[in-house]
Structure formats: C-alpha cells, structure tokens
Motif scaffolding. Structure first.
Motif, mmCIF file in Angstrom:
data_model
loop_
_atom_site.group_PDB
_atom_site.id
_atom_site.type_symbol
_atom_site.label_atom_id
_atom_site.label_comp_id
_atom_site.label_asym_id
_atom_site.label_seq_id
_atom_site.Cartn_x
_atom_site.Cartn_y
_atom_site.Cartn_z
ATOM 1 N N ARG A 21 0.841 -1.210 0.000
ATOM 2 C CA ARG A 21 0.000 0.000 0.000
ATOM 3 C C ARG A 21 0.871 1.254 0.000
ATOM 4 N N ARG A 22 1.928 1.238 0.823
ATOM 5 C CA ARG A 22 2.833 2.380 0.907
ATOM 6 C C ARG A 22 3.507 2.627 -0.454
ATOM 7 N N LEU A 23 3.950 1.582 -1.114
ATOM 8 C CA LEU A 23 4.573 1.721 -2.437
ATOM 9 C C LEU A 23 3.574 2.262 -3.467
ATOM 10 N N HIS A 24 2.321 1.781 -3.383
ATOM 11 C CA HIS A 24 1.293 2.293 -4.301
ATOM 12 C C HIS A 24 1.065 3.783 -4.093
ATOM 13 N N ARG A 25 1.025 4.201 -2.823
ATOM 14 C CA ARG A 25 0.802 5.631 -2.525
ATOM 15 C C ARG A 25 1.967 6.477 -3.029
ATOM 16 N N ILE A 26 3.181 6.024 -2.788
ATOM 17 C CA ILE A 26 4.373 6.760 -3.247
ATOM 18 C C ILE A 26 4.380 6.834 -4.777
ATOM 19 N N ALA A 28 1.759 6.629 -6.811
ATOM 20 C CA ALA A 28 0.674 7.503 -7.263
ATOM 21 C C ALA A 28 1.043 8.961 -7.061
ATOM 22 N N ALA A 29 1.666 9.293 -5.938
ATOM 23 C CA ALA A 29 2.073 10.678 -5.678
ATOM 24 C C ALA A 29 3.147 11.114 -6.680
ATOM 25 N N THR A 30 4.100 10.244 -6.963
ATOM 26 C CA THR A 30 5.146 10.569 -7.938
ATOM 27 C C THR A 30 4.543 10.788 -9.319
ATOM 28 N N LEU A 31 3.639 9.921 -9.713
ATOM 29 C CA LEU A 31 2.969 10.050 -11.009
ATOM 30 C C LEU A 31 2.184 11.356 -11.081
#
Length: 163
Positions: A21-26, A28-31
């Motif tokens: 989940r943390r990797l997905h959030r990071i 998505a924020a980077t994108l």
C-alpha cells in the motif's frame, strides 16, 4: 519446528500488504507530480509575444483564398497587398526603399487608377488615371509650399494646369 505457523504467516502477509500500500501511494504521488509538471508546461500563457518576425505574412480566408500579403519584396520595398475575391490586386500600401510611402488603388482589370505618394524630397503627389493608364488629373504640393493641379484629356494632353 521450522515450519511457519498460521500466526507467523498472517503477520508476514499483513506486513507485505502494508508495504505494498505504501509503495502504491508513493508511486501515485510521484505520477501525480510528474503529470502536474508536464501539464504546467502545457498551460496556455496569458502573455502576448512582444514580436513575431517573418519575411512575409500571407492571410487566407476559410476557403484558402488569398486575402492579403505583407512582406518585403526583392527590391527592398515593404508592401501590403490587398486582392479582391478573384485574386486581383486592388490596393497596395508600400514604403519604397528610399523611404517614400505610396498608396495605389487599382480597378478590376489591374490598372492603377489612383496613386498617392510622399516623395523623398517631401513633395506630395496625388494622381488619377483612366483605365488606359494615362493620367487624367493630378495634384502636387511641393516642399516650398507651392502647389500644382492639372486636368488632361483622353489622349493625356494637359487641358488645364494651375499655376
């Protein structure tokens, strides 16, 4: 007893899911940041360019017909040409290479009918011509303030001149 128990496996799955989940959030924020930077570069600016430079500008209507040309000709004369619907030049506004401005109005056959100029020596000239190209009337104002007018017949012979 090296076999994992259900509790151990459950803890490991929860930890992996949290990291996922943390990797997905990071990600998505980077994108989102990259997309924001790209879109900001594409945003329409509210500023008008201070200058647009070209050797000539050609204006066409929605059907592709020539409506105006603004440019500098090979002789160094700056001209604005305005054609009619049949692409015949009807008006020319020009500045001669010597700096003299000129306005010419043309009939449908392409003959200059009215010409107006401020000559290099300061003389003002206004002339009217027949479709045959011969001058019929004219008015000149000389740099010293004097003026001349004339009227001509069909052969171009001056009938009246003042003074």
């Amino acid at each position: 007893m090296n076999e994992p128990t259900i509790e151990t496996l459950t803890r490991r799955v929860h930890r992996v899911e949290r990291e996922n989940r943390r990797l997905h959030r990071i990600g998505a924020a980077t994108l989102a940041m990259i997309a924001g930077v790209v879109l900001m570069g594409q945003a329409e600016k509210n500023t008008v360019p201070k200058a647009i430079e070209a050797e000539s500008f050609v204006v066409r209507d929605a059907k592709g017909k020539l409506r105006a040309i603004l440019g500098v000709w090979q002789d160094g004369e700056a001209r604005l040409l305005l054609p009619d619907q049949e692409q015949r030049t009807r008006a020319i506004l020009a500045v001669k290479p010597n700096g003299s401005p000129y306005l010419g109005l043309y009939d449908a056959s392409g003959k200059r009918r009215i010409g107006m100029a401020v000559l290099q020596d300061g003389m003002l000239a206004l002339g009217f011509a027949h479709a045959d190209g011969k001058s019929r009337a004219g008015l000149s104002v000389w740099p010293d303030g004097s003026s001349t007018m004339f009227l001509a017949d069909a052969d171009g012979k001056v009938l009246w001149r003042a003074p």
